[in-house]
Design an enzyme around this catalytic site. Structure first.
Site, PDB file in Angstrom:
ATOM      1  N   TYR A 160       0.783  -1.264   0.064  1.00 41.42           N
ATOM      2  CA  TYR A 160       0.083   0.092  -0.088  1.00 41.42           C
ATOM      3  C   TYR A 160       0.776   1.170   0.017  1.00 41.42           C
ATOM      4  O   TYR A 160       0.396   2.240  -0.778  1.00 41.42           O
ATOM      5  CB  TYR A 160      -0.691  -0.083   1.427  1.00 41.42           C
ATOM      6  CG  TYR A 160      -1.775   1.209   1.639  1.00 41.42           C
ATOM      7  CD1 TYR A 160      -2.801   1.719   0.781  1.00 41.42           C
ATOM      8  CD2 TYR A 160      -1.372   1.777   2.745  1.00 41.42           C
ATOM      9  CE1 TYR A 160      -3.535   2.373   1.104  1.00 41.42           C
ATOM     10  CE2 TYR A 160      -2.043   3.116   3.066  1.00 41.42           C
ATOM     11  CZ  TYR A 160      -3.320   3.428   2.533  1.00 41.42           C
ATOM     12  OH  TYR A 160      -4.052   4.723   2.681  1.00 41.42           O
ATOM     13  N   LYS A 164       0.852   3.890  -2.948  1.00 35.92           N
ATOM     14  CA  LYS A 164       0.684   5.493  -2.676  1.00 35.92           C
ATOM     15  C   LYS A 164       1.836   6.325  -2.839  1.00 35.92           C
ATOM     16  O   LYS A 164       1.663   7.583  -3.200  1.00 35.92           O
ATOM     17  CB  LYS A 164       0.126   5.736  -1.158  1.00 35.92           C
ATOM     18  CG  LYS A 164      -1.089   5.158  -0.801  1.00 35.92           C
ATOM     19  CD  LYS A 164      -2.210   5.887  -1.553  1.00 35.92           C
ATOM     20  CE  LYS A 164      -3.529   5.567  -1.227  1.00 35.92           C
ATOM     21  NZ  LYS A 164      -4.887   6.346  -1.578  1.00 35.92           N
TER      22      LYS A 164
HETATM   23  N1  LIG Z   1      -8.749   5.693   6.944  1.00 33.92           N
HETATM   24  C1  LIG Z   1      -7.493   6.019   6.919  1.00 33.92           C
HETATM   25  O1  LIG Z   1      -7.105   6.061   8.227  1.00 33.92           O
HETATM   26  C2  LIG Z   1      -6.496   6.433   6.111  1.00 33.92           C
HETATM   27  C3  LIG Z   1      -5.304   6.906   6.348  1.00 33.92           C
HETATM   28  C4  LIG Z   1      -4.529   7.304   5.281  1.00 33.92           C
HETATM   29  C5  LIG Z   1      -5.156   7.540   3.917  1.00 33.92           C
HETATM   30  N2  LIG Z   1      -6.329   6.988   3.856  1.00 33.92           N
HETATM   31  C6  LIG Z   1      -6.788   7.067   2.411  1.00 33.92           C
HETATM   32  O2  LIG Z   1      -8.020   7.790   2.425  1.00 33.92           O
HETATM   33  C7  LIG Z   1      -8.631   7.536   1.144  1.00 33.92           C
HETATM   34  C8  LIG Z   1      -9.989   7.055   1.839  1.00 33.92           C
HETATM   35  O3  LIG Z   1     -10.027   6.104   2.994  1.00 33.92           O
HETATM   36  P1  LIG Z   1     -11.433   5.775   3.718  1.00 33.92           P
HETATM   37  O4  LIG Z   1     -10.768   5.206   4.915  1.00 33.92           O
HETATM   38  O5  LIG Z   1     -12.276   6.772   3.517  1.00 33.92           O
HETATM   39  O6  LIG Z   1     -11.720   4.373   2.970  1.00 33.92           O
HETATM   40  P2  LIG Z   1     -13.050   3.607   3.095  1.00 33.92           P
HETATM   41  O7  LIG Z   1     -14.000   3.839   4.097  1.00 33.92           O
HETATM   42  O8  LIG Z   1     -12.675   2.123   2.878  1.00 33.92           O
HETATM   43  O9  LIG Z   1     -13.994   4.139   1.679  1.00 33.92           O
HETATM   44  C9  LIG Z   1     -13.292   3.723   0.361  1.00 33.92           C
HETATM   45  C10 LIG Z   1     -14.129   4.056  -0.834  1.00 33.92           C
HETATM   46  O10 LIG Z   1     -13.710   3.744  -1.999  1.00 33.92           O
HETATM   47  C11 LIG Z   1     -14.537   2.854  -2.563  1.00 33.92           C
HETATM   48  N3  LIG Z   1     -13.645   1.840  -3.220  1.00 33.92           N
HETATM   49  C12 LIG Z   1     -13.022   1.031  -2.909  1.00 33.92           C
HETATM   50  N4  LIG Z   1     -12.136   0.695  -3.916  1.00 33.92           N
HETATM   51  C13 LIG Z   1     -12.861   1.142  -5.077  1.00 33.92           C
HETATM   52  C14 LIG Z   1     -12.489   0.906  -6.413  1.00 33.92           C
HETATM   53  N5  LIG Z   1     -11.692   0.094  -6.991  1.00 33.92           N
HETATM   54  N6  LIG Z   1     -13.072   1.604  -7.496  1.00 33.92           N
HETATM   55  C15 LIG Z   1     -14.134   2.483  -7.086  1.00 33.92           C
HETATM   56  N7  LIG Z   1     -14.434   2.776  -5.730  1.00 33.92           N
HETATM   57  C16 LIG Z   1     -13.807   2.036  -4.492  1.00 33.92           C
HETATM   58  C17 LIG Z   1     -15.379   2.436  -1.546  1.00 33.92           C
HETATM   59  O11 LIG Z   1     -16.610   1.892  -2.039  1.00 33.92           O
HETATM   60  P3  LIG Z   1     -16.898   0.403  -2.696  1.00 33.92           P
HETATM   61  O12 LIG Z   1     -16.553  -0.602  -1.435  1.00 33.92           O
HETATM   62  O13 LIG Z   1     -18.341   0.243  -2.851  1.00 33.92           O
HETATM   63  O14 LIG Z   1     -16.083   0.324  -3.960  1.00 33.92           O
HETATM   64  C18 LIG Z   1     -15.512   3.620  -0.585  1.00 33.92           C
HETATM   65  O15 LIG Z   1     -16.622   4.472  -1.194  1.00 33.92           O
HETATM   66  C19 LIG Z   1      -8.032   6.271   0.550  1.00 33.92           C
HETATM   67  O16 LIG Z   1      -7.370   6.615  -0.328  1.00 33.92           O
HETATM   68  C20 LIG Z   1      -7.127   5.882   1.836  1.00 33.92           C
HETATM   69  O17 LIG Z   1      -6.033   5.226   1.320  1.00 33.92           O
HETATM   70  C21 LIG Z   1      -6.910   6.745   4.729  1.00 33.92           C
END
Ligand SMILES: NC(=O)c1ccc[n+]([C@@H]2O[C@H](COP(=O)([O-])OP(=O)(O)OC[C@H]3O[C@@H](n4cnc5c(N)ncnc54)[C@H](OP(=O)(O)O)[C@@H]3O)[C@@H](O)[C@H]2O)c1
Length: 254
Positions: A160, A164
């Protein structure tokens, strides 16, 4: 210089992965600021739920089921956007997926491909289509969501982090290549944010305590912390900023 605010009235905004977590809150904030918001994610149920939630709050959202790493599906999404709006002002590349992986040298090829495809190739595909639409208008803004794990090796998040880190470099390369098209490309790199995605890391008290001990501000991020940085980079206030990554990590990497 425009007004000192984040007004998005009339802007066409695409938020990938807008059906839950950080993406949903970014989409909602954009709608509250007056933008025409389009979201995509893979599962229709999540999109339907969000559409209802927006409606209950008095906002409209266009939701399209799209897997960002599948070329035909991304093509169909952009055909729709082109026909419906003829332009795109702001793209938030928010989709990201992470599963705990073994040490990188022990990762199976299929798992490597899956993580790199969604996080890196998907971001490339969507950006590439978006740029073509932005060029038809007056340029635009692209904000990629990366992670501190792209800058500091984190156990269990190796592939990951590599993917990224690729998105961070994509941010810089596109920023330079697209500056003359008036397209700004930046990224926001959160530390741990309280969402379902990261629950395995903050869900139990002892892991959370260990984690917050490494963060000068003594807490993990809320989604709103990330939304603020995204809104700033998407707004006219950031017109002269491109190729940058803002860490939203409570000082963890400082
Ligand atoms: N949460 C954290 O701690 C954290 C920390 C650092 C960075 N981030 C980054 O922040 C971003 C959002 O994270 P989050 O925590 O909000 O994630 P999340 O709650 O898992 O939400 C992910 C979203 O992306 C969609 N998705 C996943 N795979 C997809 C694909 N192949 N095509 C289209 N849609 C897709 C999911 O819907 P479906 O499953 O229906 O596709 C969902 O709407 C990500 O880029 C993550 O790497 C998160």
């Amino acid at each position: 210089m425009g007004e000192w605010n984040f007004d998005m009235t009339g802007k066409v905004v695409l938020v990938t992965g807008g059906s839950r977590g950080i993406g949903k809150d970014i989409a909602l904030a954009m709608a509250e600021l007056g933008a025409k918001v389009i979201i995509c994610s893979r599962k229709q149920e999540g999109l339907d739920e969000v559409t209802r939630e927006f409606k209950n709050k008095g906002h409209e959202v266009i939701a399209r089921a799209t897997h960002i790493a599948k070329s035909e599906q991304v093509g169909a999404l952009f055909q729709f956007l082109g026909e419906e709006y003829g332009r795109l002002d702001i793209l938030i590349n928010n989709v990201g997926m992470n599963i705990m992986t073994p040490a990188v040298a022990d990762v199976e090829e299929g798992l490597w491909d899956k993580i790199i495809e969604t996080n890196l190739k998907g971001t490339f595909l969507v950006s590439s289509h978006a740029v073509k639409l932005m060029r038809k208008g007056n340029g635009g803004k692209i904000v990629n969501i990366t992670t501190v794990a792209a800058r500091k090796a984190a156990m269990g998040m190796g592939v990951y982090g590599v993917a990224k880190a690729g998105v961070e470099m994509l941010t810089r390369v596109l920023a330079v290549e697209l500056a003359s098209d008036h397209i700004n490309v930046n990224a926001v790199a959160p530390g741990m944010v309280k969402t379902r995605f990261s629950k395995p890391f903050w869900g139990d008290e002892s892991t959370l305590k260990e984690l917050t001990g490494t963060i000068p501000m003594g807490r993990i991020a809320e989604k709103a912390d990330v939304v603020g940085a995204v809104l700033y980079l998407s707004s006219d206030l950031a017109d002269y900023i491109t190729g940058q990554v803002i860490s939203v990590d409570g000082g963890a990497l400082a």
